[in-house]
Design a protein around this motif. Structure first.
Motif, PDB file in Angstrom:
ATOM      1  N   ALA A  70       0.830  -1.207   0.000  1.00 15.33           N
ATOM      2  CA  ALA A  70       0.000   0.000   0.000  1.00 15.33           C
ATOM      3  C   ALA A  70       0.866   1.260   0.000  1.00 15.33           C
ATOM      4  O   ALA A  70       0.541   2.251  -0.656  1.00 15.33           O
ATOM      5  N   LEU A  76      -3.728  -3.352  -7.820  1.00 13.84           N
ATOM      6  CA  LEU A  76      -4.742  -4.163  -7.149  1.00 13.84           C
ATOM      7  C   LEU A  76      -4.346  -5.631  -7.089  1.00 13.84           C
ATOM      8  O   LEU A  76      -4.601  -6.308  -6.086  1.00 13.84           O
ATOM      9  N   SER A  79      -2.215  -6.499  -3.975  1.00 13.29           N
ATOM     10  CA  SER A  79      -2.988  -6.509  -2.721  1.00 13.29           C
ATOM     11  C   SER A  79      -3.926  -7.702  -2.662  1.00 13.29           C
ATOM     12  O   SER A  79      -4.113  -8.309  -1.596  1.00 13.29           O
ATOM     13  N   GLU A  80      -4.531  -8.057  -3.781  1.00  6.60           N
ATOM     14  CA  GLU A  80      -5.427  -9.225  -3.800  1.00  6.60           C
ATOM     15  C   GLU A  80      -4.647 -10.498  -3.461  1.00  6.60           C
ATOM     16  O   GLU A  80      -5.144 -11.354  -2.699  1.00  6.60           O
ATOM     17  N   THR A 104      -2.787   3.708   2.117  1.00  8.08           N
ATOM     18  CA  THR A 104      -3.479   3.985   0.854  1.00  8.08           C
ATOM     19  C   THR A 104      -3.995   5.417   0.819  1.00  8.08           C
ATOM     20  O   THR A 104      -3.901   6.100  -0.206  1.00  8.08           O
ATOM     21  N   ASP A 112      -8.914   1.537  -6.395  1.00  5.89           N
ATOM     22  CA  ASP A 112      -9.467   0.181  -6.332  1.00  5.89           C
ATOM     23  C   ASP A 112      -8.900  -0.603  -5.152  1.00  5.89           C
ATOM     24  O   ASP A 112      -9.591  -1.444  -4.565  1.00  5.89           O
ATOM     25  N   VAL A 113      -7.650  -0.316  -4.775  1.00  6.45           N
ATOM     26  CA  VAL A 113      -7.076  -0.964  -3.589  1.00  6.45           C
ATOM     27  C   VAL A 113      -7.783  -0.457  -2.328  1.00  6.45           C
ATOM     28  O   VAL A 113      -8.096  -1.229  -1.415  1.00  6.45           O
ATOM     29  N   GLU A 114      -8.033   0.849  -2.280  1.00  2.00           N
ATOM     30  CA  GLU A 114      -8.726   1.426  -1.133  1.00  2.00           C
ATOM     31  C   GLU A 114     -10.119   0.805  -0.971  1.00  2.00           C
ATOM     32  O   GLU A 114     -10.525   0.434   0.135  1.00  2.00           O
TER      33      GLU A 114
END
Length: 609
Positions: A70, A76, A79-80, A104, A112-114
């Motif tokens: 982050a 993304l 992180s996934e 983030t 999209d990560v947030e």
């Protein structure tokens, strides 16, 4: 020299490696924290069963690999992969109390990560670190984009007014650090003005719609011209044979000498019907109306003009004036009325018997276009205009006509409905449901028998049958042999425009005793609907949007009043709770104040549609 240098270097590495193996000491590991700063290597290592446990290892600052990903704005996919290896990582803080969500917000995304972190651990939006900072504090302080701030604000709206250890709120930080006006407006709880991209997209969409409408207009111009010439030729023939009949169409036959003069008279009559030539309103009245200002006054003026154009003793026109939009439908009803009047005049001159009753009709349109509503309003007038010989009006659907037990019982049930409507009108809603369907058990679907029974009475004209339904489905019914040649008049119900929906909403608002506040005009509502909803969404609901919006507005007012917010509507309803008991004393003779619906009420209601 170089030969000996590299020889001793690799020999030295070999000796130390062998020593590690002989002593049982673990060799150096690849640090997943470092890989998390990149993309592909971190995904591969977090997905490998032999190394995925490294996703749970903290470094000397208490950071998990997810924190590092982050912090370095990893995409993304990284992180996934890390969250799949260790789902609890989204809720774990480092030595300073920071979640991955804090990083983030600090690094301004990716968005999209947030959203992924908020979805897995929504409580993170309300989690403070050791300095009392929420993720929203970081987003506001480091000028994160509006969408990043908005996602955190929507997850925890109270965060805008939460103070950190330095007694600063996210709103304080946003103002002090020069955040965009949209971010400041969001944190203040106000409606954010549209961005330049949104304004551009809205204008572009409007231009594209206008281009399509222009193209359709150009394509249909030739067809309209041919139809116009045919109609004018027919009217000229009527003028030669029955000149008095033109009066019923608003045309003075004495002024008609050729096709051009006839076209001029027809256009003038059409302008009067549309209210463009308000012959029933004096010029002084129009001037007085024009002195008022404000959007609500404009709507009121239009309504006054429309009311003035309706003859006070003409009940048919009075009912038609209450229907919002649907001008083509209303004109077809007027045309039906004039046709009957012409037939009666012709019969009186020829001395023949009763006038033939009009042929049966079909109301065709998408869901929510007003087919059933118009039928309920107009059908009782058919007896007054001479379309039927009896005031009977019966509304029926499949359940009223079909008996699931047998075909014979269905025929008997349908015949009883027809007898009730004898001499009047039988309105069959969703007539296409009488056709067989694979969703119903075979041998128990007797809708076709009901349709045949209705069709057997149609040649007599008693009752007058009106079939209603969606365009594609009802076309199958109209193409069926039993009714193919019986339905002469097909009334198409167009989809209402945003302006029509706005007028429907204001009419329903008034009917519920609510008063539109300043700025709540047809133009404003129309623009609000167009900019906040897409065509497909409106197409699926049409006129029902007015009901949905009304319910949402009433809920918003109720929420606001129960929440104790001191607003105009709140003040206007306090007198209801303050009324004393009639047993104790007399009720004061005061007129209740109006409950006002504000622009803010409507904007918040739009969000909940």
């Amino acid at each position: 020299f170089f030969f000996f240098f590299f020889f001793f270097f690799f020999f030295d590495r070999y000796v130390f490696t062998m020593a590690d193996a002989s002593t049982g000491r673990e060799p150096d590991r690849v640090d997943l924290h470092e890989l998390a700063k990149g993309w592909k290597a971190a995904i591969a290592r977090a997905s490998d069963a032999s190394t995925r446990l490294e996703a749970q290892v903290k470094n000397d600052r208490g950071n998990l690999p997810l924190h590092t990903a982050a912090s370095f704005r990893a995409p993304l996919e990284v992180s996934e992969a890390l969250l799949e290896a260790y789902p609890e990582a989204a809720s774990i803080t480092n030595n300073y109390g920071n979640l991955a969500l804090h990083f983030t917000a600090w690094k301004k995304g990716p968005l999209d990560v947030e959203k992924l972190l908020l979805r897995i651990f929504p409580e993170g939006a309300a989690r403070k670190n050791n300095h009392g900072n929420l993720p929203l504090h970081y987003a506001a302080h480091y000028n994160a984009p509006l969408e990043v701030v908005e996602a955190l604000y929507r997850a925890y709206p109270e965060a805008a007014h939460q103070k950190n250890n330095d007694s600063n709120t996210p709103l304080d930080l946003a103002i002090a650090d020069g955040a965009s006006p949209n971010v400041v407006a969001l944190l203040q709880g106000k409606t954010s003005p549209p961005s330049d991209d949104e304004v551009f997209d809205g204008a572009k969409s409007k231009c594209e719609r206008m281009e399509k409408e222009l193209q359709r207009g150009m394509e249909s111009h030739d067809v309209v011209q041919e139809e116009l010439e045919s109609v004018l030729s027919l009217l000229m023939d009527i003028k030669e044979a029955h000149p008095h009949a033109l009066f019923s169409a608003g045309v003075d036959p004495g002024t008609v000498t050729d096709m051009d003069s006839l076209l001029h008279q027809v256009r003038h009559a059409g302008e009067e019907d549309r209210g463009e030539v308000p012959s029933g309103v004096e010029e002084s009245q129009l001037s007085a109306l024009g002195t008022h200002s404000g959007a609500n006054d404009d709507d009121h003026e239009i309504q006054m003009i429309e009311d003035a154009l309706v003859p006070p003793d003409d009940e048919v026109e009075g009912v038609l004036s209450k229907i919002i939009g649907l001008e083509t439908v209303k004109n077809q009803i007027r045309g039906l009325r004039r046709t009957i009047e012409l037939e009666k005049m012709d019969i009186e001159r020829a001395g023949r018997g009763d006038a033939p009753l009009p042929r049966h009709m079909a109301f065709v349109g998408n869901p929510g276009t007003g087919k059933t509503f118009v039928a309920e309003v107009i059908l009782p007038l058919f007896f007054q205009i001479g379309a039927v010989s009896s005031p009977n009006v019966v509304y029926a659907c499949r359940d009223d006509l079909v008996d699931r037990k047998s075909e014979a019982r269905t025929i008997a049930k349908t015949r009883r409905v027809i007898e009730r409507a004898s001499g009047g009108v039988l309105f069959v809603d969703e007539a296409y449901t009488l056709f067989p369907s694979t969703a119903r058990p075979r041998g128990r679907d007797h809708g076709s028998a009901a349709l045949r029974e209705i069709a057997s009475f149609m040649p007599s004209g008693s009752p007058l049958v009106l079939l209603s339904g969606y365009s594609e489905d009802l076309d199958r019914v109209l193409a069926a042999n039993v009714v193919k040649n019986s339905v002469l008049l097909r009334v198409e119900f167009p989809d209402p425009s945003s302006s029509d929906i706005a007028r429907m909403f204001l009419a329903k608002l008034s009917a519920k005793g609510l008063v539109p506040g300043d700025g709540l005009s047809v133009e404003y509502l129309s623009e609000l609907l167009s900019s906040n909803t897409d065509e497909e969404w409106r197409f699926e609901r049409n006129g029902r949007i007015a009901d949905l919006l009304l319910n949402s507005v009433r809920s918003e007012i109720k929420r606001r009043v129960e929440g104790g917010i001191d607003t105009e509507s709140r003040q206007s309803t306090l007198h209801i709770k303050a009324l004393p008991s009639p047993v104790q004393q007399k009720i004061p003779m005061t007129v209740p104040e109006e409950v006002v619906v504000t622009v803010e009420d409507l904007e918040r209601a739009m969000v909940n549609l």
